[in-house]
Design a protein around this motif. Structure first.
Motif, PDB file in Angstrom:
ATOM      1  N   SER A  76      26.006  26.633  29.455  1.00 16.90           N
ATOM      2  CA  SER A  76      27.207  28.040  29.587  1.00 16.90           C
ATOM      3  C   SER A  76      27.309  28.855  30.433  1.00 16.90           C
ATOM      4  CB  SER A  76      27.689  28.696  28.348  1.00 16.90           C
ATOM      5  OG  SER A  76      28.807  28.921  28.220  1.00 16.90           O
ATOM      6  N   ARG A  77      28.139  29.274  31.424  1.00 18.28           N
ATOM      7  CA  ARG A  77      28.019  30.039  32.959  1.00 18.28           C
ATOM      8  C   ARG A  77      26.452  30.380  33.182  1.00 18.28           C
ATOM      9  NH1 ARG A  77      33.583  30.315  33.589  1.00 18.28           N
ATOM     10  NH2 ARG A  77      34.840  31.816  31.059  1.00 18.28           N
ATOM     11  N   GLY A  78      26.413  29.350  34.017  1.00 23.80           N
ATOM     12  CA  GLY A  78      24.972  29.252  34.518  1.00 23.80           C
ATOM     13  C   GLY A  78      23.788  29.412  33.389  1.00 23.80           C
ATOM     14  N   GLN A  79      24.430  29.797  32.073  1.00 24.66           N
ATOM     15  CA  GLN A  79      22.754  30.498  32.438  1.00 24.66           C
ATOM     16  C   GLN A  79      22.231  29.551  30.464  1.00 24.66           C
ATOM     17  OE1 GLN A  79      20.409  32.291  32.896  1.00 24.66           O
ATOM     18  NE2 GLN A  79      21.467  33.431  34.480  1.00 24.66           N
ATOM     19  N   LEU A 196      29.353  35.969  39.179  1.00 27.55           N
ATOM     20  CA  LEU A 196      30.993  36.303  39.171  1.00 27.55           C
ATOM     21  C   LEU A 196      30.797  35.199  37.571  1.00 27.55           C
ATOM     22  CD1 LEU A 196      32.018  36.285  42.201  1.00 27.55           C
ATOM     23  CD2 LEU A 196      31.133  38.389  40.860  1.00 27.55           C
ATOM     24  N   ALA A 197      31.587  35.779  36.904  1.00 25.54           N
ATOM     25  CA  ALA A 197      31.781  34.838  35.550  1.00 25.54           C
ATOM     26  C   ALA A 197      32.893  33.798  35.679  1.00 25.54           C
ATOM     27  CB  ALA A 197      31.307  35.385  34.148  1.00 25.54           C
ATOM     28  N   TYR A 198      32.900  32.772  36.775  1.00 24.53           N
ATOM     29  CA  TYR A 198      34.180  32.056  36.866  1.00 24.53           C
ATOM     30  C   TYR A 198      33.781  31.057  37.900  1.00 24.53           C
ATOM     31  CZ  TYR A 198      35.727  35.238  41.048  1.00 24.53           C
ATOM     32  OH  TYR A 198      34.641  35.743  42.350  1.00 24.53           O
ATOM     33  N   GLY A 199      34.293  30.239  37.631  1.00 27.25           N
ATOM     34  CA  GLY A 199      34.580  28.782  38.904  1.00 27.25           C
ATOM     35  C   GLY A 199      35.239  28.029  38.753  1.00 27.25           C
ATOM     36  N   ILE A 289      40.771  35.956  32.047  1.00 25.39           N
ATOM     37  CA  ILE A 289      39.532  36.327  31.289  1.00 25.39           C
ATOM     38  C   ILE A 289      38.730  37.760  31.086  1.00 25.39           C
ATOM     39  CG2 ILE A 289      37.171  36.150  30.900  1.00 25.39           C
ATOM     40  CD1 ILE A 289      37.355  34.223  33.525  1.00 25.39           C
ATOM     41  N   VAL A 290      39.280  38.100  29.511  1.00 24.33           N
ATOM     42  CA  VAL A 290      38.833  39.573  28.766  1.00 24.33           C
ATOM     43  C   VAL A 290      37.323  39.077  27.797  1.00 24.33           C
ATOM     44  CG1 VAL A 290      40.885  40.247  29.433  1.00 24.33           C
ATOM     45  CG2 VAL A 290      40.180  39.342  27.381  1.00 24.33           C
ATOM     46  N   GLY A 291      37.112  40.856  27.949  1.00 25.19           N
ATOM     47  CA  GLY A 291      36.514  41.073  26.839  1.00 25.19           C
ATOM     48  C   GLY A 291      34.440  40.374  27.874  1.00 25.19           C
ATOM     49  N   GLN A 292      34.496  40.456  28.435  1.00 20.02           N
ATOM     50  CA  GLN A 292      32.983  40.032  29.094  1.00 20.02           C
ATOM     51  C   GLN A 292      32.319  40.774  29.844  1.00 20.02           C
ATOM     52  OE1 GLN A 292      33.466  35.881  29.446  1.00 20.02           O
ATOM     53  NE2 GLN A 292      32.002  36.104  31.017  1.00 20.02           N
ATOM     54  N   LYS A 293      31.997  40.455  29.967  1.00 16.43           N
ATOM     55  CA  LYS A 293      30.746  41.567  31.671  1.00 16.43           C
ATOM     56  C   LYS A 293      31.415  39.634  32.563  1.00 16.43           C
ATOM     57  CE  LYS A 293      26.486  42.731  33.346  1.00 16.43           C
ATOM     58  NZ  LYS A 293      25.245  42.617  32.926  1.00 16.43           N
ATOM     59  N   MET A 294      31.792  40.213  33.736  1.00 14.03           N
ATOM     60  CA  MET A 294      32.548  39.864  35.097  1.00 14.03           C
ATOM     61  C   MET A 294      31.423  39.738  36.162  1.00 14.03           C
ATOM     62  SD  MET A 294      35.335  38.111  33.817  1.00 14.03           S
ATOM     63  CE  MET A 294      35.715  37.602  35.387  1.00 14.03           C
ATOM     64  N   LYS A 394      34.100  45.234  36.852  1.00  4.47           N
ATOM     65  CA  LYS A 394      35.068  43.901  37.410  1.00  4.47           C
ATOM     66  C   LYS A 394      34.522  43.137  37.432  1.00  4.47           C
ATOM     67  CE  LYS A 394      36.336  48.840  39.466  1.00  4.47           C
ATOM     68  NZ  LYS A 394      35.954  49.405  40.396  1.00  4.47           N
ATOM     69  N   ALA A 395      36.222  42.149  37.647  1.00  4.08           N
ATOM     70  CA  ALA A 395      35.379  40.623  38.458  1.00  4.08           C
ATOM     71  C   ALA A 395      36.068  40.764  40.029  1.00  4.08           C
ATOM     72  CB  ALA A 395      36.778  39.896  38.064  1.00  4.08           C
ATOM     73  N   LEU A 396      34.047  40.383  40.463  1.00  8.24           N
ATOM     74  CA  LEU A 396      34.861  40.517  42.398  1.00  8.24           C
ATOM     75  C   LEU A 396      35.709  39.309  42.624  1.00  8.24           C
ATOM     76  CD1 LEU A 396      31.584  42.436  43.698  1.00  8.24           C
ATOM     77  CD2 LEU A 396      33.742  43.380  43.962  1.00  8.24           C
ATOM     78  N   GLY A 397      36.828  39.421  43.845  1.00 10.79           N
ATOM     79  CA  GLY A 397      37.169  38.451  44.364  1.00 10.79           C
ATOM     80  C   GLY A 397      36.160  37.532  45.505  1.00 10.79           C
ATOM     81  N   LEU A 398      36.064  36.133  45.214  1.00  5.75           N
ATOM     82  CA  LEU A 398      35.143  35.790  46.029  1.00  5.75           C
ATOM     83  C   LEU A 398      34.391  36.529  47.507  1.00  5.75           C
ATOM     84  CD1 LEU A 398      32.944  33.189  45.761  1.00  5.75           C
ATOM     85  CD2 LEU A 398      34.938  31.593  46.809  1.00  5.75           C
ATOM     86  N   ASP A 399      35.525  36.409  48.401  1.00  4.15           N
ATOM     87  CA  ASP A 399      35.874  36.949  49.003  1.00  4.15           C
ATOM     88  C   ASP A 399      35.128  38.545  49.508  1.00  4.15           C
ATOM     89  OD1 ASP A 399      37.893  38.160  48.207  1.00  4.15           O
ATOM     90  OD2 ASP A 399      39.419  38.160  49.936  1.00  4.15           O
TER      91      ASP A 399
END
Length: 511
Positions: A76-79, A196-199, A289-294, A394-399
């Protein structure tokens, strides 16, 4: 913000985009009713009448929810998906992975498991890896499944091998995580690694929300249903794009084939939703997405009782050796504080950097420091620490993540190399015109000092016309054939005798 970004950019012919509101699409979609194509969809639930002990892959996804099966996702989430629920322990997750891999080897590759002693394997690990998990995976592959030897390497480096590039900023957009890392001549720069915790699945979720806002005619659609999630993913891959020239309302259709129900044809009308959903990768607050390290970075090693000469030991002894060498040069018999006494003299700034680094070994903000960074003055280390702590939550944008990763490279020469080859792999950014879109954003946001020096910013999304899903796998296959890889093999008997120490000796990256 997403809407503003869409409106601020003109189309390629210089015209402004046609304004479309979600209400216009909703009025049309609300009145649409599905047409029946076939009274039977001819799709069946997985047959479980013989009560198989486990099901893998597509079969598992098509199990009737009323059947008494639990679905496990080992990653999950790459791990590795270690959690507090049922089957969430590390042992259970490894057992699930062993089951999946054994099933694939027997059924799809048609290799009996007893013959694995004649085969070697290559294990690709994420750029930001968990040492304990890697150790357990190697142990499982060599000791439980019975492969004769293994090479452990990083996904990003193998992605460059697979695409035939010597150096690149590798952007791996997966289903649940996105990782960015700069690779130079087969070495992944530790400071440049970001996860980054999104995909892609978050883009699918975002697209579903936008579809609902536009009056999605398939009203029974639920994110809790596995089949509906597969349908939404298919709709995202078919309809979504990053082409600024596609504007206004357009009509689409899709087919719905669910088990034990008729095959249906739905019509729907969509506007900017198809562009807004993939844009969320650049504005990740949209995912909600809240409550997790982004954003996560490479952690310092916590140490392993099987490996006494790890980096903590090397750092400690290196510091003492430096002190004794300086003391000898000054003609002193004993360096101050060498025997653990508290020295009243102010230590040399470089030593102060060492001691700070040793003391703060387990804090999150130290995760970017490797043994190779010790030459930096403490001020540089501290400035990097503050930079990290600023965005880690924070959640960094892809760029922005790509620009940050490149900025963490040591020399301007390396940064120039990275800007001129940004390699996008994985299945999360396979949208029409994604290459041009990402290139435009990087060009607009890169530091002005580099804009003059870098001849061309190049984003590569399909190297050698290969499927971006397979590039890291292809790189692993290339790695197995290289002469230089012969000294990276860890054999079963060596692992049995020396354990995790073999990874520090043989891994092609700093373990």
């Amino acid at each position: 913000m997403v809407d503003q970004a869409i409106w601020s950019k003109k189309m390629s012919n210089g015209a402004r985009r046609i304004p479309v509101s979600a209400d216009q699409a909703r009025a049309f979609n609300k009145q649409m009713r599905p047409a029946v194509l076939d009274p039977s969809s001819r799709v069946k639930w997985t047959n479980t009448s013989h009560h198989p002990e486990f099901l893998v892959g597509e079969e598992a996804l098509h199990v009737n929810p009323t059947d008494s099966y639990n679905i496990h996702w080992p990653i999950s989430r790459g791990q590795l998906n270690v959690h507090s629920g049922p089957n969430g322990s590390l042992v259970a997750v490894l057992a699930d992975l062993e089951t999946i891999w054994s099933h694939a080897i027997q059924k799809l590759l048609e290799i009996p498991l007893r013959d694995l002693k004649y085969y070697r394997c290559i294990l690709l690990v994420p750029d930001i890896y968990n040492r304990q998990h890697v150790k357990e995976l190697v142990n499982m592959l060599l000791m439980k499944m019975g492969f004769s030897a293994i090479v452990v390497h990083q996904e990003s480096v193998c992605a460059t091998f697979g695409s035939g590039l010597s150096s690149a900023c590798v952007v791996d957009v997966g289903d649940q995580k996105t990782s960015v890392c700069c690779v130079e001549d087969g070495v992944s720069h530790r400071n440049s690694r970001l996860c980054l915790a999104y995909g892609g699945s978050d883009v699918t979720r975002c697209f579903f929300w936008l579809l609902q806002r536009a009056g999605f005619p398939y009203r029974e659609c639920q994110l809790s249903s596995r089949l509906d999630c597969l349908l939404l993913q298919q709709l995202k891959e078919t309809f979504c794009h990053l082409d600024q020239d596609i504007s206004g309302l357009q009509d689409h259709e899709f087919r719905l084939r669910n088990p034990e129900s008729p095959a249906l044809l739905y019509q729907l009308r969509l506007g900017d939703e198809k562009l807004q959903a993939p844009m969320a990768l650049f504005y990740p607050a949209t995912f909600g997405i809240v409550g997790q390290k982004m954003t996560s970075l490479q952690q310092r090693s916590q140490g392993d009782p099987e490996d006494p000469h790890d980096e903590h030991y090397l750092l400690g002894t290196q510091s003492k050796q430096d002190q004794s060498a300086k003391a000898e040069r000054k003609g002193l018999s004993k360096p101050p504080g060498f025997d653990g006494e508290s020295s009243s003299q102010n230590p040399d700034p470089a030593d102060r950097g060492h001691s700070q680094d040793l003391d703060a070994g387990h804090s999150h903000s130290d995760c970017l420091m490797a043994g190779t960074d010790m030459e930096e003055p403490p001020s540089a280390l501290l400035s990097r620490k503050t930079a990290i702590s600023q965005f880690e939550g924070k959640a960094l944008g892809l760029d922005k993540a790509i620009l940050h990763s490149i900025d963490c490279c040591a020399s301007d020469e390396t940064k120039k190399k990275m800007y001129s080859s940004i390699l996008v792999v994985g299945g999360g950014l396979v949208f029409h015109r994604a290459q041009e879109f990402l290139q435009h954003r990087i060009l607009n946001k890169m530091p002005p000092s580099f804009r003059r020096v870098v001849e061309n910013v190049e984003v590569i999304t399909r190297p050698k016309d290969m499927d971006p899903w397979l590039i890291a796998w292809k790189g692993g296959a290339v790695l197995a054939c290289l002469d230089t890889a012969q000294e990276l093999w860890i054999y079963q008997r060596e692992w049995q005798r020396f354990g995790v120490r073999m990874l520090r000796e043989r891994a092609a990256f700093v373990w």
